[in-house]
Design a protein around this motif. Structure first.
Motif, PDB file in Angstrom:
ATOM      1  N   ILE A  38       4.760 -13.163  15.925  1.00 51.80           N
ATOM      2  CA  ILE A  38       5.239 -11.881  16.464  1.00 51.80           C
ATOM      3  C   ILE A  38       5.852 -11.053  15.350  1.00 51.80           C
ATOM      4  O   ILE A  38       5.639  -9.812  15.254  1.00 51.80           O
ATOM      5  N   GLN A  39       6.652 -11.724  14.467  1.00 51.04           N
ATOM      6  CA  GLN A  39       7.306 -11.015  13.359  1.00 51.04           C
ATOM      7  C   GLN A  39       6.248 -10.400  12.429  1.00 51.04           C
ATOM      8  O   GLN A  39       6.373  -9.229  11.965  1.00 51.04           O
ATOM      9  N   GLY A  40       5.229 -11.133  12.145  1.00 58.30           N
ATOM     10  CA  GLY A  40       4.188 -10.620  11.250  1.00 58.30           C
ATOM     11  C   GLY A  40       3.455  -9.423  11.848  1.00 58.30           C
ATOM     12  O   GLY A  40       3.224  -8.398  11.163  1.00 58.30           O
ATOM     13  N   ASN A  41       3.103  -9.534  13.121  1.00 60.34           N
ATOM     14  CA  ASN A  41       2.398  -8.416  13.768  1.00 60.34           C
ATOM     15  C   ASN A  41       3.314  -7.198  13.890  1.00 60.34           C
ATOM     16  O   ASN A  41       2.868  -6.027  13.777  1.00 60.34           O
ATOM     17  N   THR A  42       4.610  -7.428  14.140  1.00 55.95           N
ATOM     18  CA  THR A  42       5.557  -6.315  14.229  1.00 55.95           C
ATOM     19  C   THR A  42       5.671  -5.606  12.895  1.00 55.95           C
ATOM     20  O   THR A  42       5.741  -4.354  12.821  1.00 55.95           O
ATOM     21  N   SER A  43       5.715  -6.379  11.834  1.00 58.36           N
ATOM     22  CA  SER A  43       5.808  -5.766  10.502  1.00 58.36           C
ATOM     23  C   SER A  43       4.564  -4.924  10.215  1.00 58.36           C
ATOM     24  O   SER A  43       4.655  -3.811   9.642  1.00 58.36           O
ATOM     25  N   LEU A  44       3.394  -5.378  10.575  1.00 58.18           N
ATOM     26  CA  LEU A  44       2.152  -4.619  10.378  1.00 58.18           C
ATOM     27  C   LEU A  44       2.152  -3.353  11.236  1.00 58.18           C
ATOM     28  O   LEU A  44       1.673  -2.293  10.808  1.00 58.18           O
ATOM     29  N   LEU A  45       2.699  -3.520  12.455  1.00 59.51           N
ATOM     30  CA  LEU A  45       2.729  -2.354  13.352  1.00 59.51           C
ATOM     31  C   LEU A  45       3.644  -1.267  12.802  1.00 59.51           C
ATOM     32  O   LEU A  45       3.363  -0.081  12.901  1.00 59.51           O
ATOM     33  N   LYS A  46       4.773  -1.642  12.198  1.00 53.00           N
ATOM     34  CA  LYS A  46       5.708  -0.675  11.659  1.00 53.00           C
ATOM     35  C   LYS A  46       5.094   0.106  10.506  1.00 53.00           C
ATOM     36  O   LYS A  46       5.483   1.264  10.241  1.00 53.00           O
ATOM     37  N   LEU A  47       4.162  -0.463   9.791  1.00 53.51           N
ATOM     38  CA  LEU A  47       3.505   0.255   8.707  1.00 53.51           C
ATOM     39  C   LEU A  47       2.661   1.405   9.237  1.00 53.51           C
ATOM     40  O   LEU A  47       2.399   2.391   8.522  1.00 53.51           O
ATOM     41  N   GLU A  48       2.220   1.297  10.462  1.00 57.56           N
ATOM     42  CA  GLU A  48       1.356   2.309  11.035  1.00 57.56           C
ATOM     43  C   GLU A  48       2.136   3.360  11.814  1.00 57.56           C
ATOM     44  O   GLU A  48       1.605   4.380  12.252  1.00 57.56           O
ATOM     45  N   LEU A  49       3.427   3.148  12.023  1.00 63.47           N
ATOM     46  CA  LEU A  49       4.226   4.078  12.803  1.00 63.47           C
ATOM     47  C   LEU A  49       5.077   4.944  11.897  1.00 63.47           C
ATOM     48  O   LEU A  49       5.437   4.570  10.790  1.00 63.47           O
ATOM     49  N   GLU A  50       5.422   6.163  12.477  1.00 61.06           N
ATOM     50  CA  GLU A  50       6.229   7.092  11.731  1.00 61.06           C
ATOM     51  C   GLU A  50       7.686   6.715  11.909  1.00 61.06           C
ATOM     52  O   GLU A  50       8.110   6.382  13.013  1.00 61.06           O
ATOM     53  N   PRO A  51       8.442   6.805  10.824  1.00 60.57           N
ATOM     54  CA  PRO A  51       9.860   6.483  10.923  1.00 60.57           C
ATOM     55  C   PRO A  51      10.563   7.422  11.886  1.00 60.57           C
ATOM     56  O   PRO A  51      10.280   8.603  11.926  1.00 60.57           O
ATOM     57  N   GLY A  52      11.451   6.871  12.690  1.00 61.64           N
ATOM     58  CA  GLY A  52      12.244   7.645  13.633  1.00 61.64           C
ATOM     59  C   GLY A  52      11.546   7.887  14.938  1.00 61.64           C
ATOM     60  O   GLY A  52      12.142   8.448  15.868  1.00 61.64           O
TER      61      GLY A  52
END
Length: 462
Positions: free
Chosen positions: A414-428
């Motif tokens: 879950i941690q790994g997929n979450t980290s990958l997902l955050k790379l694709e999302l805009e901050p804030g």
């Protein structure tokens, strides 16, 4: 002589009477009256008869006097013999009374050395000498050894003689008493300077039902003193009775030795029982306690003496029923091993014990009771519980560790997929905030996983 004298007197009277009769006849022939003849004749006849009767009486008197004197002489001799016999009897009675008193005094003495010393003293007092000795058998050396002495014989204490050597050796070998009136001329005397001036000596064997024990003897070193055959008889009687006293003292010594050894064995056994961590008792076949070792107080709270005569069933938690079951099993099989049961102590606490028991038999092989050994297993019970608890906890820890590892693997995914997902999302952005929330929950789950793994590793947290 008296008979001859009487006969001559009789003849003289007869001659005088005949002379008077001749005179009367001559007077009558000369013209005397006739009556005178008869008167004179009668008178002289009467005189003759009286003389004859007197002589006869005198004869009878002398004869009876002689017979009476003879009987008086015999009676005097008989009285003298009787008096001598009475004196001898009185003397013998005095000796026997003294002997009886002596033996009674000896029988009461149970220490062998004290007894021997008293024997020598009493024998010397009884027979008038201060010199005496006692030899006792030495089976190992095959001889007799002087164990006790008095007077001149004291210097010879410890000396040994073989059978046939000297008066003591000969008495020991033959078993017969010996009297030597002049030792200096006796051909079998010992060549010992201590006895150079020994004059008269006698010795008697010490015999009893158990056999020959030794020799007792007395001696005179004075030349004007001699032992008699009567002295030897008294010594022989003394020796026969003294041998009984020696046997009595030896039996006492043996019994005392046996008693000491038995007490030593009992004390050793009592020491073993007292040192044992187990409680040992003996009971009847009905369970009545006959002996209890000192550990009774630890196991029951009662002193051992207070348990004597009580039934062991009163100490069992399950009571008489459990006692009957145990006794029946032991009587059927002969023994019981490591039977777990619970004892109720005086203060009400319960003690876990292990019972091992067997039938108790006497020397004839007859069953007389039960020997029981109780061992405290409360500590082992506690350790067993701890071990079982540890095993259960170890199993739980192993299970928790396995679950934690698997759960950690899921969280890592879950941690790994979450980290990958955050790379694709805009901050804030809204989605970024949700992804960060997921990431925080993953971290909390990882912390919980580390705690489970630490528990599985007995407190070592990573």
């Amino acid at each position: 002589m008296r008979r001859v004298k009487g006969l001559w007197t009789f003849l003289l009277v007869e001659f005088s009477l005949d002379s008077r009769l001749l005179w009367a006849a001559d007077a009558a022939s000369q013209g005397s009256p006739p009556w005178a003849y008869f008167v004179i004749t009668g008178i002289w006849t009467l005189i003759g008869v009286l003389v004859i009767l007197g002589l006869f009486s005198q004869y009878q008197f002398h004869r009876r006097s002689s017979e009476l004197k003879r009987k008086n002489t015999e009676l005097e001799r008989l009285v003298q013999v009787t008096q001598a016999a009475e004196r001898t009897l009185v003397q013998q009675n005095e000796y026997m009374a003294a002997l009886h008193e002596t033996i009674l005094g000896l029988i009461g003495r149970l220490e062998i050395d004290e007894l021997l010393e008293t024997m020598i003293q009493r024998a010397g007092e009884l027979l008038g000498t201060a010199n005496g000795f006692i030899y006792l058998e030495n089976p190992e050396a095959g001889c007799i050894e002087m164990r006790m002495a008095s007077g001149r014989y004291k210097e010879a204490v410890g000396s040994q003689v073989s059978g046939g050597m000297g008066i003591s050796g000969m008495v020991w070998e033959s078993g017969e008493a010996i009297l030597v009136k002049d030792y200096t001329k006796w051909p079998h005397r010992l060549d010992n300077p201590l006895f150079a001036d020994l004059h008269s000596v006698m010795a008697s064997p010490l015999r009893s039902e158990s056999g020959s024990a030794g020799v007792i003897g007395l001696g005179h070193f004075e030349k004007d003193k001699l032992f008699t055959q009567e002295d030897l008889i008294i010594l022989n009687r003394f020796a026969s009775l003294a041998a009984i006293a020696i046997d009595n003292a030896r039996l006492h010594a043996a019994s005392q030795k046996e008693l000491v050894e038995r007490r030593r064995a009992e004390n050793f056994l009592e020491s073993i029982l007292g040192s044992s961590i187990d409680w040992i008792i003996t009971t009847t076949l009905e369970g009545v306690i006959q002996y209890a070792s000192p550990r009774a107080f630890y196991f029951t709270g009662y002193p051992a003496a207070d348990l004597m005569g009580t039934n062991v069933a009163s100490l069992y938690v399950r009571g008489l029923q459990e006692s009957k079951e145990i006794i029946a099993f032991i009587r059927e099989t002969g023994e019981l091993k490591h039977h777990a049961l619970r004892l109720r102590q005086k203060d009400g606490r319960v003690l876990d014990v292990s019972l091992s028991a067997s039938l108790l038999k006497n020397e004839a092989g007859e069953t007389i009771g039960i020997l029981s050994i109780y061992r405290d297993i409360s500590e082992s019970k506690r350790l067993e519980f701890q071990f079982q608890h540890a095993q259960r906890m170890e199993a739980i820890g192993t299970l928790a560790g396995g679950i934690a590892h698997n759960f950690n693997n899921l969280l890592m995914g879950i941690q790994g997929n979450t980290s990958l997902l955050k790379l694709e999302l805009e901050p804030g952005s809204r989605q970024m905030r949700r992804a960060e929330t997921i990431e925080k929950h993953v971290q909390n789950g990882a912390r919980l996983t580390r705690q489970l793994i630490g528990y599985a590793k007995k407190g070592r947290y990573e």
